[in-house]
Design a protein around this motif. Structure first.
Motif, PDB file in Angstrom:
ATOM      1  N   SER A  86       0.816  -1.217   0.000  1.00  0.00           N
ATOM      2  CA  SER A  86       0.000   0.000   0.000  1.00  0.00           C
ATOM      3  C   SER A  86       0.848   1.265   0.000  1.00  0.00           C
ATOM      4  CB  SER A  86      -0.943   0.002   1.211  1.00  0.00           C
ATOM      5  OG  SER A  86      -1.895  -1.035   1.120  1.00  0.00           O
ATOM      6  N   ARG A  87       2.107   1.153   0.374  1.00  0.00           N
ATOM      7  CA  ARG A  87       3.003   2.310   0.353  1.00  0.00           C
ATOM      8  C   ARG A  87       3.444   2.664  -1.061  1.00  0.00           C
ATOM      9  NH1 ARG A  87       5.041   3.874   5.285  1.00  0.00           N
ATOM     10  NH2 ARG A  87       4.818   2.404   7.006  1.00  0.00           N
ATOM     11  N   LYS A  88       3.320   1.720  -1.984  1.00  0.00           N
ATOM     12  CA  LYS A  88       3.807   1.943  -3.344  1.00  0.00           C
ATOM     13  C   LYS A  88       2.818   2.797  -4.128  1.00  0.00           C
ATOM     14  CE  LYS A  88       5.975  -2.629  -3.311  1.00  0.00           C
ATOM     15  NZ  LYS A  88       5.969  -3.997  -3.927  1.00  0.00           N
ATOM     16  N   PRO A  89       3.290   3.816  -4.822  1.00  0.00           N
ATOM     17  CA  PRO A  89       2.375   4.624  -5.657  1.00  0.00           C
ATOM     18  C   PRO A  89       1.858   3.802  -6.834  1.00  0.00           C
ATOM     19  CG  PRO A  89       4.665   5.250  -6.047  1.00  0.00           C
ATOM     20  CD  PRO A  89       4.688   4.293  -4.894  1.00  0.00           C
ATOM     21  N   LEU A  90       0.660   4.099  -7.258  1.00  0.00           N
ATOM     22  CA  LEU A  90       0.085   3.432  -8.428  1.00  0.00           C
ATOM     23  C   LEU A  90       0.536   4.179  -9.682  1.00  0.00           C
ATOM     24  CD1 LEU A  90      -3.533   2.721  -7.128  1.00  0.00           C
ATOM     25  CD2 LEU A  90      -1.622   1.114  -7.314  1.00  0.00           C
ATOM     26  N   GLN A  91       1.261   3.493 -10.538  1.00  0.00           N
ATOM     27  CA  GLN A  91       1.852   4.106 -11.724  1.00  0.00           C
ATOM     28  C   GLN A  91       0.925   3.964 -12.931  1.00  0.00           C
ATOM     29  OE1 GLN A  91       4.613   5.755 -11.441  1.00  0.00           O
ATOM     30  NE2 GLN A  91       5.457   4.995  -9.503  1.00  0.00           N
ATOM     31  N   PHE A  92       0.914   4.968 -13.796  1.00  0.00           N
ATOM     32  CA  PHE A  92       0.153   4.893 -15.042  1.00  0.00           C
ATOM     33  C   PHE A  92       0.674   5.968 -15.988  1.00  0.00           C
ATOM     34  CE2 PHE A  92      -2.154   7.422 -11.898  1.00  0.00           C
ATOM     35  CZ  PHE A  92      -2.282   8.642 -12.542  1.00  0.00           C
TER      36      PHE A  92
END
Length: 551
Positions: A86-92
């Protein structure tokens, strides 16, 4: 060595989350919970905003909980892994596909947000499905599952928010968590009210109130649609909850870019189990019914309701009549502009559509009638003397709500549940109808000649509520609905015995000069418990049946 990097507060949340996770999985088989949600989804319903992710998050549950199953602290290990993910940013990027985006919170990348979406679905399913032997056979076990799923969903959200890594998936979970609490705690609950405020704050923080189509750098189409849908559904929820509770709305279209989700394409149709993926509508009659389409309409109505609320607070403005006329024409035009197959043209019983679609049509029609209902309120200084225009709208609203109640086993929640339809649409309509009837007990020459059908609908409404299969004492909205039902029943009993007749007491004068009528001048949109308690003390009702004590 677990949790050394977290603060004391984060550790406490993590331990609580791990403990409830262990309690849930030790009490209810995970495989059965997965089957339960999949069965619920197969009925045609879903989580309205999390819809693109619900099934995937559910499918991934049984894959996730395998690695540490033999360890003593397996629950802490899972909690730690969920936190790290959950600490990881969601990349797009501008060309990202939804599958690529979803992969960042599925399988080994499962996060607290993913778990929260699954648990929200479990909790919601326990409301729609009353018997599922692999998990529960009794009401107590059903309630226990709902309580545990809700508690862990709350903790999953709290942990995700505590990490200060706000993202789109968190906002989706926040919204579904708010909706879950309206079902579990009730629409009047402070828990529900505060959670709506929280998700609106998060939405503003991440920028959903801005034009998402012009985001720099550009975002993928699916994410733009998700953000527009999120903004729209929160905007409409804000207006409807504010009206229901008689509180100020938190969102204003003056300070937001008003945006609607795009009309869904044929391949995005839901609620139709026979739909073939990939087919396209060939005419307006094939316009797909979907959550997104329902949210579009609810948001259009919410915009008109915001205009009505502003006009209600400034009834002395010079352009009052022209503004009210504009809103009326706008509402009627928007209704006519809906796809033909979205407009309910017959009784609900005669509508040969799938369960989801029938509920969808009823919901759209009720929202339209409610907008007209609020518009007619503008022309009243007090509810004590409703005019024929608002009475006609109330008749239509009550009749449709009664149909929904009678056909509830043939409907599937398409965005608003049965209790919301009763409390938000049915009760205000019934209240206006009773006020009109009570007014006419004092003026026999004004007796309406078509009361029979309306009295029948009121009788059905009372009988169905009293059966106990719609709302029970343990349900959150029981107090409001039961109080209203008692007042309606009291009136019907008086009518059955004495008929509609001229009162022997000067009740008209009491209405105009007494405290009773003064109450109905305070808040024209308030149809909560106080409204029904005051209605029970109407002088004409007391005169019709003086043996009954005040409620």
């Amino acid at each position: 060595m677990l949790m050394q990097s977290q603060s004391a507060g984060e550790n406490l949340l993590l331990i609580q989350g791990a403990d409830v996770l262990r309690q849930l999985l030790n009490t209810f088989p995970l495989a059965a919970m997965k089957e339960f949600v999949m069965f619920w989804l197969a009925t045609g319903t879903n989580l309205s905003l999390a819809e693109p992710f619900t099934e995937k998050c559910t499918e991934n549950m049984t894959r996730l909980f395998t690695t540490f199953s033999q360890e003593d602290n397996w629950h802490l290990a899972y909690a730690q892994r969920l936190t790290e993910n959950s600490r990881k940013p969601l990349q797009f990027h501008g060309m990202s596909e939804i599958s690529e985006f979803s992969a960042q919170f599925l399988d080994q990348n499962f996060r607290w947000e993913s778990l929260g979406i699954f648990l929200s679905a479990v909790s919601r399913a326990t409301i729609d499905i009353s018997f599922f032997p692999p998990l529960f056979k009794t009401e107590n076990d059903q309630f226990a599952l709902r309580k545990l799923a809700t508690r862990l969903s709350d903790l999953a959200l709290d942990i995700a928010l505590s990490l200060d890594c706000l993202n789109d998936l968190q906002i989706v979970l926040q919204y579904e968590n708010f909706i879950m609490h309206t079902h579990v705690d009730g629409d009047q609950s402070y828990h529900s009210w505060s959670r709506l405020g929280d998700v609106i704050s998060s939405m503003f923080a991440i920028g959903y109130h801005e034009d998402v189509e012009k985001t720099k750098p550009p975002i993928p189409t699916f994410l733009a649609e998700l953000r527009k849908t999120a903004w729209a559904t929160m905007y409409s929820a804000d207006k409807n909850i504010a009206l229901f509770l008689g509180r100020p709305p938190r969102m204003s279209k003056r300070f937001c870019h008003f945006q609607l989700p795009s009309p869904p394409k044929g391949s995005e149709r839901i609620g139709n189990p026979r739909h073939i993926q990939g087919e396209s509508p060939t005419s307006e009659l094939d316009t797909p019914v979907s959550y997104r389409a329902g949210i579009r309409w609810a948001t259009i109505c919410a915009s008109l309701k915001e205009d009505i609320m502003e006009l209600l607070r400034d009834k002395q403005r010079e352009d009052f009549n022209s503004k009210a006329s504009y809103i009326q024409k706008k509402a009627e035009t928007e209704w006519q502009n809906l796809p033909s197959n979205f407009r309910l043209k017959s009784s609900l019983k005669e509508c040969s559509r799938y369960a989801f679609e029938r509920d969808f049509l009823a919901g759209l029609r009720l929202d339209y009638l409610h907008t007209l209902f609020l518009l007619r309120l503008l022309f009243h200084d007090t509810l004590a003397r409703p005019d024929p225009a608002i009475l006609d709208v109330s008749d239509q609203m009550l009749a449709l709500v009664v149909e929904v109640i009678l056909l509830r086993d043939q409907l599937v929640n398409s965005g608003t549940g049965l209790i919301w339809k009763i409390a938000h649409f049915g009760l205000p309509a019934a209240g206006i109808i009773l006020l009109s009837m009570l007014k006419q007990t004092s003026t026999v020459n004004e007796i309406r000649s078509t009361w029979s059908k309306t009295l029948l609908n009121l009788g059905i409404f009372v009988a169905q509520i009293q059966v106990g299969s719609i709302v029970r004492p343990s349900d959150p909205n029981y107090a409001l609905i039961s109080k209203a039902t008692q007042t309606i029943e009291r009136f019907l009993n008086s009518m059955q015995r004495d008929g509609i007749q001229s009162s022997t007491q000067p009740s008209s004068q009491m209405e105009e000069n007494g405290d009773w009528a003064a109450f109905f001048s305070q808040d024209l949109c308030d149809f909560e418990t106080d409204f029904w308690e005051n209605l029970a003390d109407h002088p004409s009702l007391l005169a019709l049946d003086p043996t009954l004590p005040s409620l």
